[in-house]
Design a protein around this motif. Structure first.
Motif, PDB file in Angstrom:
ATOM      1  N   GLN A  26       0.818  -1.206   0.000  1.00 43.20           N
ATOM      2  CA  GLN A  26       0.000   0.000   0.000  1.00 43.20           C
ATOM      3  C   GLN A  26       0.856   1.261   0.000  1.00 43.20           C
ATOM      4  O   GLN A  26       0.487   2.281  -0.589  1.00 43.20           O
ATOM      5  N   LEU A  27       2.018   1.169   0.627  1.00 47.48           N
ATOM      6  CA  LEU A  27       2.940   2.303   0.625  1.00 47.48           C
ATOM      7  C   LEU A  27       3.404   2.610  -0.799  1.00 47.48           C
ATOM      8  O   LEU A  27       3.401   3.765  -1.234  1.00 47.48           O
ATOM      9  N   PHE A  28       3.776   1.560  -1.537  1.00 46.56           N
ATOM     10  CA  PHE A  28       4.211   1.753  -2.907  1.00 46.56           C
ATOM     11  C   PHE A  28       3.083   2.310  -3.766  1.00 46.56           C
ATOM     12  O   PHE A  28       3.296   3.189  -4.599  1.00 46.56           O
ATOM     13  N   VAL A  29       1.883   1.802  -3.583  1.00 48.11           N
ATOM     14  CA  VAL A  29       0.736   2.270  -4.361  1.00 48.11           C
ATOM     15  C   VAL A  29       0.536   3.769  -4.151  1.00 48.11           C
ATOM     16  O   VAL A  29       0.338   4.530  -5.107  1.00 48.11           O
ATOM     17  N   SER A  30       0.589   4.206  -2.902  1.00 49.95           N
ATOM     18  CA  SER A  30       0.359   5.627  -2.615  1.00 49.95           C
ATOM     19  C   SER A  30       1.428   6.501  -3.261  1.00 49.95           C
ATOM     20  O   SER A  30       1.136   7.599  -3.750  1.00 49.95           O
ATOM     21  N   GLN A  31       2.674   6.012  -3.294  1.00 47.11           N
ATOM     22  CA  GLN A  31       3.735   6.786  -3.940  1.00 47.11           C
ATOM     23  C   GLN A  31       3.543   6.814  -5.457  1.00 47.11           C
ATOM     24  O   GLN A  31       3.807   7.841  -6.110  1.00 47.11           O
ATOM     25  N   TYR A  32       3.067   5.702  -6.033  1.00 47.92           N
ATOM     26  CA  TYR A  32       2.841   5.655  -7.479  1.00 47.92           C
ATOM     27  C   TYR A  32       1.709   6.598  -7.878  1.00 47.92           C
ATOM     28  O   TYR A  32       1.759   7.231  -8.934  1.00 47.92           O
ATOM     29  N   VAL A  33       0.674   6.674  -7.045  1.00 44.67           N
ATOM     30  CA  VAL A  33      -0.433   7.594  -7.334  1.00 44.67           C
ATOM     31  C   VAL A  33       0.076   9.027  -7.336  1.00 44.67           C
ATOM     32  O   VAL A  33      -0.281   9.825  -8.215  1.00 44.67           O
ATOM     33  N   ARG A  34       0.912   9.353  -6.380  1.00 41.08           N
ATOM     34  CA  ARG A  34       1.510  10.694  -6.350  1.00 41.08           C
ATOM     35  C   ARG A  34       2.292  10.964  -7.629  1.00 41.08           C
ATOM     36  O   ARG A  34       2.227  12.046  -8.213  1.00 41.08           O
ATOM     37  N   LYS A  35       3.041   9.941  -8.076  1.00 38.54           N
ATOM     38  CA  LYS A  35       3.869  10.129  -9.262  1.00 38.54           C
ATOM     39  C   LYS A  35       3.002  10.325 -10.503  1.00 38.54           C
ATOM     40  O   LYS A  35       3.277  11.208 -11.316  1.00 38.54           O
ATOM     41  N   GLU A  36       1.968   9.533 -10.666  1.00 41.25           N
ATOM     42  CA  GLU A  36       1.072   9.693 -11.818  1.00 41.25           C
ATOM     43  C   GLU A  36       0.385  11.057 -11.760  1.00 41.25           C
ATOM     44  O   GLU A  36       0.265  11.741 -12.780  1.00 41.25           O
ATOM     45  N   ALA A  37      -0.070  11.451 -10.578  1.00 46.07           N
ATOM     46  CA  ALA A  37      -0.714  12.757 -10.421  1.00 46.07           C
ATOM     47  C   ALA A  37       0.239  13.878 -10.818  1.00 46.07           C
ATOM     48  O   ALA A  37      -0.135  14.825 -11.526  1.00 46.07           O
ATOM     49  N   CYS A  97      -4.981  17.876  -5.785  1.00 45.18           N
ATOM     50  CA  CYS A  97      -6.376  17.689  -6.215  1.00 45.18           C
ATOM     51  C   CYS A  97      -6.509  16.490  -7.148  1.00 45.18           C
ATOM     52  O   CYS A  97      -7.502  15.759  -7.085  1.00 45.18           O
ATOM     53  N   TYR A  98      -5.520  16.280  -8.015  1.00 43.29           N
ATOM     54  CA  TYR A  98      -5.555  15.105  -8.894  1.00 43.29           C
ATOM     55  C   TYR A  98      -5.539  13.828  -8.057  1.00 43.29           C
ATOM     56  O   TYR A  98      -6.297  12.885  -8.336  1.00 43.29           O
ATOM     57  N   THR A  99      -4.684  13.791  -7.053  1.00 40.63           N
ATOM     58  CA  THR A  99      -4.584  12.604  -6.202  1.00 40.63           C
ATOM     59  C   THR A  99      -5.919  12.318  -5.520  1.00 40.63           C
ATOM     60  O   THR A  99      -6.403  11.176  -5.507  1.00 40.63           O
ATOM     61  N   LYS A 100      -6.533  13.348  -4.964  1.00 39.24           N
ATOM     62  CA  LYS A 100      -7.834  13.178  -4.311  1.00 39.24           C
ATOM     63  C   LYS A 100      -8.883  12.730  -5.314  1.00 39.24           C
ATOM     64  O   LYS A 100      -9.738  11.878  -5.015  1.00 39.24           O
ATOM     65  N   SER A 101      -8.839  13.299  -6.513  1.00 39.06           N
ATOM     66  CA  SER A 101      -9.799  12.956  -7.551  1.00 39.06           C
ATOM     67  C   SER A 101      -9.699  11.490  -7.939  1.00 39.06           C
ATOM     68  O   SER A 101     -10.721  10.796  -8.079  1.00 39.06           O
ATOM     69  N   LEU A 102      -8.471  10.996  -8.125  1.00 39.25           N
ATOM     70  CA  LEU A 102      -8.287   9.600  -8.530  1.00 39.25           C
ATOM     71  C   LEU A 102      -8.792   8.642  -7.451  1.00 39.25           C
ATOM     72  O   LEU A 102      -9.519   7.681  -7.752  1.00 39.25           O
ATOM     73  N   TRP A 103      -8.436   8.895  -6.195  1.00 41.79           N
ATOM     74  CA  TRP A 103      -8.884   8.002  -5.122  1.00 41.79           C
ATOM     75  C   TRP A 103     -10.403   8.042  -4.986  1.00 41.79           C
ATOM     76  O   TRP A 103     -11.045   7.010  -4.735  1.00 41.79           O
ATOM     77  N   HIS A 104     -10.982   9.213  -5.151  1.00 39.08           N
ATOM     78  CA  HIS A 104     -12.450   9.326  -5.102  1.00 39.08           C
ATOM     79  C   HIS A 104     -13.083   8.480  -6.195  1.00 39.08           C
ATOM     80  O   HIS A 104     -14.040   7.729  -5.946  1.00 39.08           O
ATOM     81  N   ALA A 105     -12.555   8.578  -7.411  1.00 31.77           N
ATOM     82  CA  ALA A 105     -13.114   7.834  -8.535  1.00 31.77           C
ATOM     83  C   ALA A 105     -12.970   6.332  -8.332  1.00 31.77           C
ATOM     84  O   ALA A 105     -13.894   5.561  -8.639  1.00 31.77           O
ATOM     85  N   ARG A 128     -17.730  13.140 -14.047  1.00 31.48           N
ATOM     86  CA  ARG A 128     -18.054  14.496 -13.578  1.00 31.48           C
ATOM     87  C   ARG A 128     -17.664  14.658 -12.116  1.00 31.48           C
ATOM     88  O   ARG A 128     -17.168  15.708 -11.710  1.00 31.48           O
ATOM     89  N   GLU A 129     -17.896  13.632 -11.317  1.00 37.45           N
ATOM     90  CA  GLU A 129     -17.501  13.696  -9.901  1.00 37.45           C
ATOM     91  C   GLU A 129     -15.979  13.830  -9.780  1.00 37.45           C
ATOM     92  O   GLU A 129     -15.478  14.602  -8.955  1.00 37.45           O
ATOM     93  N   ALA A 130     -15.250  13.046 -10.577  1.00 37.54           N
ATOM     94  CA  ALA A 130     -13.786  13.132 -10.546  1.00 37.54           C
ATOM     95  C   ALA A 130     -13.332  14.532 -10.951  1.00 37.54           C
ATOM     96  O   ALA A 130     -12.410  15.098 -10.356  1.00 37.54           O
ATOM     97  N   HIS A 131     -13.988  15.095 -11.943  1.00 40.25           N
ATOM     98  CA  HIS A 131     -13.651  16.443 -12.406  1.00 40.25           C
ATOM     99  C   HIS A 131     -13.931  17.489 -11.335  1.00 40.25           C
ATOM    100  O   HIS A 131     -13.164  18.445 -11.149  1.00 40.25           O
TER     101      HIS A 131
END
Length: 385
Positions: free
Chosen positions: A62-73, A107-115, A130-133
């Protein structure tokens, strides 16, 4: 209408312009891949499967996943011109620093996790996008660009300050956009007739061609790649940062999609997309292995010290926050300042942490070996937004 769509006339006289009306998916005639394309598809699928398996079973996944999400964002935002670095994003005082570029990425990071969370409750549909946006543009820059709403006016793509007359590309007018979005939603949720990676390529292209928002289309479109692969069961978590490849090949990325509109040649775009997935999956695999090796090595070093438990607590903390301050760490771990300072001093002596400031107060320390792996490919592009 051509294979990918047609240009239609709008308005009259001096204000007349031509917008693109995309043909619905799947393309007709159907996608035709040669032997090299099929080998590339197989290689990309295997890399993706290997990455997904590793992400599920390595320690601290899960630690790696969270860092990868940051990187993609971060990298997806950089493609749009955001001037932000990984170090900016990981700054221990990031929440108190009013920086619009950093806010874009947060905001991108929050948007992706929300979606991703919403995929458990609804299909991958226009409402979810639309919710992600709304999350993506909900604060800071872009908040005046109708967050969470499809556009109700014509937009266009071109150099800063250009008009409809000078536009490089004019997406569908509003009526055609509404029809195209409905068609795309049906295609996303239809029974797959071809490999999900090929469908992901077509879906991303179609969304970018429709360009349904006033702002944030590129980021939502790249997010849609991840969401579709998760929805199709090809990924169990967002560990693929495909923007890594798209940023390195940004001009070709846009040209390839433009070529589909010009000639109807979807196959050349699919080939490029599969290269992107293969390269991104390979980079993520190499990063995961490097981070896992570093994790094991650092913990072996700390375990050999037979030190107080606080040393392990601080090491666990810096793996989540590889740029850290003693005060913030002490507060978040509910430890005394002196206890954390002692642990940090020990980690510096062991070569795990390095001080990056010379101030006597509010000193900042970095887990440099960890950051070196994460930073790869995250250098900001030149130019404006």
């Amino acid at each position: 209408m051509g294979r990918s769509g047609e240009y239609v006339s709008n308005l009259y006289g001096e204000i007349a312009y031509r917008s693109f009306r995309p043909a619905p998916l799947p393309p007709e005639p159907q996608i035709s891949l040669d032997g090299d394309d099929l080998r590339l598809l197989l290689a990309a699928s295997r890399r993706l499967q290997e990455l997904d398996t590793m992400a599920q079973f390595i320690p601290n996944a899960q630690l790696f996943v969270s860092q990868y999400v940051r990187k993609e964002a971060l990298v997806s935002s950089q493609i749009e011109g955001t001037q932000c670095t990984l170090d900016d994003l990981l700054d221990p005082e990031v929440e108190s620093n009013a920086d619009l570029d950093v806010d874009d990425v947060v905001c991108y990071t929050k948007s992706l996790w929300h979606a991703i969370d919403r995929l458990d409750e609804m299909p991958l549909c226009n409402r979810l996008l639309r919710e992600a946006h709304a999350q993506l543009l909900g604060s800071g820059r872009g908040s005046e660009r109708n967050p969470g709403e499809f556009r109700r006016s014509q937009n266009w793509i071109g150099p800063s300050g250009c008009t409809l007359k000078d536009a490089r590309y004019i997406p569908p007018n509003v009526d055609d956009m509404i029809d195209a979005l409905a068609d795309l939603e049906r295609y996303i949720n239809a029974d797959p007739e071809i490999d999900p990676l090929i469908r992901a390529a077509l879906i991303h292209y179609q969304f970018e061609t429709i360009h349904p928002f006033l702002d944030g289309n590129g980021r939502i479109g790249r997010m849609l790649i991840l969401l579709y692969l998760i929805d199709q069961g090809m990924l169990h978590s967002p560990v693929l940062y495909v923007s890594y490849f798209l940023k390195r090949n940004q001009i070709e990325y846009y040209d390839r999609m433009g070529e589909v509109r010009r000639s109807g040649n979807y196959e050349q775009w699919i080939r490029f997309f599969l290269e992107a997935v293969k390269a991104a999956a390979q980079d993520a695999l190499e990063s995961a292995r490097a981070l896992d090796h570093l994790h094991r090595k650092s913990w072996e070093i700390v375990a050999a010290q037979r030190a107080a438990k606080s040393l392990s607590s601080v090491l666990e903390y810096v793996e989540k926050r590889p740029i850290m301050s003693i005060g913030r760490c002490a507060e978040e771990l509910s430890l005394s300042y002196n206890t954390v300072a002692s642990a940090v001093r020990k980690l510096c002596d062991l070569g795990i942490l390095r001080e990056t400031t010379n101030a006597s107060r509010n000193r900042v320390f970095a887990y440099e070996s960890y950051l070196a792996v994460l930073r790869r490919g995250t250098e900001p592009l030149g130019g404006g937004r």
